[in-house]
Design an enzyme around this catalytic site. Structure first.
Site, PDB file in Angstrom:
ATOM      1  N   HIS A 165      11.533  20.955 -21.044  1.00  0.00           N
ATOM      2  CA  HIS A 165      11.559  19.637 -20.419  1.00  0.00           C
ATOM      3  C   HIS A 165      13.001  19.183 -20.236  1.00  0.00           C
ATOM      4  O   HIS A 165      13.849  19.422 -21.091  1.00  0.00           O
ATOM      5  CB  HIS A 165      10.783  18.618 -21.267  1.00  0.00           C
ATOM      6  CG  HIS A 165      10.551  17.348 -20.512  1.00  0.00           C
ATOM      7  ND1 HIS A 165      11.526  16.384 -20.391  1.00  0.00           N
ATOM      8  CD2 HIS A 165       9.487  16.906 -19.805  1.00  0.00           C
ATOM      9  CE1 HIS A 165      11.046  15.399 -19.639  1.00  0.00           C
ATOM     10  NE2 HIS A 165       9.814  15.694 -19.270  1.00  0.00           N
TER      11      HIS A 165
ATOM     12  N   GLU B   1       9.968  19.360 -11.903  1.00  0.00           N
ATOM     13  CA  GLU B   1      10.230  17.943 -12.125  1.00  0.00           C
ATOM     14  C   GLU B   1      11.672  17.616 -11.775  1.00  0.00           C
ATOM     15  O   GLU B   1      12.591  17.871 -12.572  1.00  0.00           O
ATOM     16  CB  GLU B   1      10.021  17.587 -13.601  1.00  0.00           C
ATOM     17  CG  GLU B   1       8.654  17.928 -14.140  1.00  0.00           C
ATOM     18  CD  GLU B   1       8.364  17.140 -15.408  1.00  0.00           C
ATOM     19  OE1 GLU B   1       7.462  16.301 -15.369  1.00  0.00           O
ATOM     20  OE2 GLU B   1       9.061  17.357 -16.413  1.00  0.00           O
TER      21      GLU B   1
END
Ligand code: PGA
Length: 256
Positions: free
Chosen positions: A95, A167
């Site tokens: 992430h 993302e």
């Protein structure tokens, strides 16, 4: 090729264990009926076993927000993938918040991906460019390099278990999402076509790729309508039962 969409709520450092369990209990029956969509929530490690217990036997799966590659050992504060195994189906790795604040490297993401697959779990590998990289026109090259590094040494057979989440960092938690069309274009060229080069058409065409970054009920349909987007990795909108339920309902309607 039909790919089962997957919607994963990443709660990040939100919800204490009591809140997480209450939320999971409220959410599970609300999303029980929607068709062919995988759905998961990723609570804090502290709540993970309790949430897994609360959701056992439901269609809502549990994901971890990270997992260490070593099975056990002298790694203060870390939680191994081996320890996670009884509780989760998915492990989010790479992430951008971990890459930015906690020095998560491409090399470690690759180690983690291999450990997750070796334990029979599924990695959700997050990739994405910064605003500066985006504005400099480096998006495709950078995301491609993250994908290649993350997948080094992973077999074509194991790729069936891999999910990649694209993302763009500038869209995470900012309320500023990429347009569906733009996200689809980057996902195709930087992720799916890179996997096509590394493996083959079958692997590339069956790979599930999520979009993440300010996904909410108001823009979910736009993302789910794109041919290369197979779900969403959701932060903010996964913290509200009504919003997260709406996202799963939309995914089921558009893609399920
Ligand atoms: P957001 O977070 O939905 O709050 O933008 C997405 C993510 O970090 O996965």
């Amino acid at each position: 090729m039909a790919r089962t969409p997957i919607i994963c709520g990443n709660w990040k450092m939100n919800k204490r264990p009591d809140e997480a369990v209450a939320f999971a209990r409220e959410l599970a029956p609300k999303v029980a009926e929607f068709g062919n969509v995988e759905r998961a929530v990723a609570p804090t490690f502290l709540a993970l076993t309790a949430v897994a217990d609360a959701l056992r036997g439901t269609a809502l799966q549990v994901a971890a927000q990270d997992g260490h590659w070593a099975a056990e050992g002298a790694y203060t504060s870390e939680v191994s993938v081996t320890m996670l195994r009884p509780y989760v189906s998915y492990v989010i790795i790479g992430h951008s918040e971990r890459r930015a604040y906690l020095n998560e490297s491409d090399e470690n993401v690759n180690r983690k991906a291999k450990a997750i697959l070796a334990e029979g779990l599924r990695p959700i590998i997050a990739v994405g460019e910064s605003l500066a990289q985006n504005e400099a026109g480096e998006t495709v090259e950078f995301v491609r390099s993250q994908v290649m590094a993350a997948l080094a040494g992973i077999s074509a057979a194991d790729m069936a278990e891999v999910v990649i989440a694209y993302e763009p960092i500038w869209a995470i938690g900012t309320g500023r999402s990429a347009s569906g069309e733009l996200a689809d274009r980057i996902i195709k060229s930087a992720v799916r076509d890179t996997v096509r080069e590394l493996y083959d058409d079958a692997v590339a065409d069956s790979l599930r790729i999520q979009y993440g970054g300010s996904v909410k009920p108001g823009n979910m349909e736009e993302f789910m309508s794109q041919p290369n987007i197979d779900g969403a990795l959701v932060g903010g909108a996964s913290l509200q039962v009504a919003d997260f339920t709406a996202l799963i309902e939309i995914a089921a309607r558009v893609k399920g």
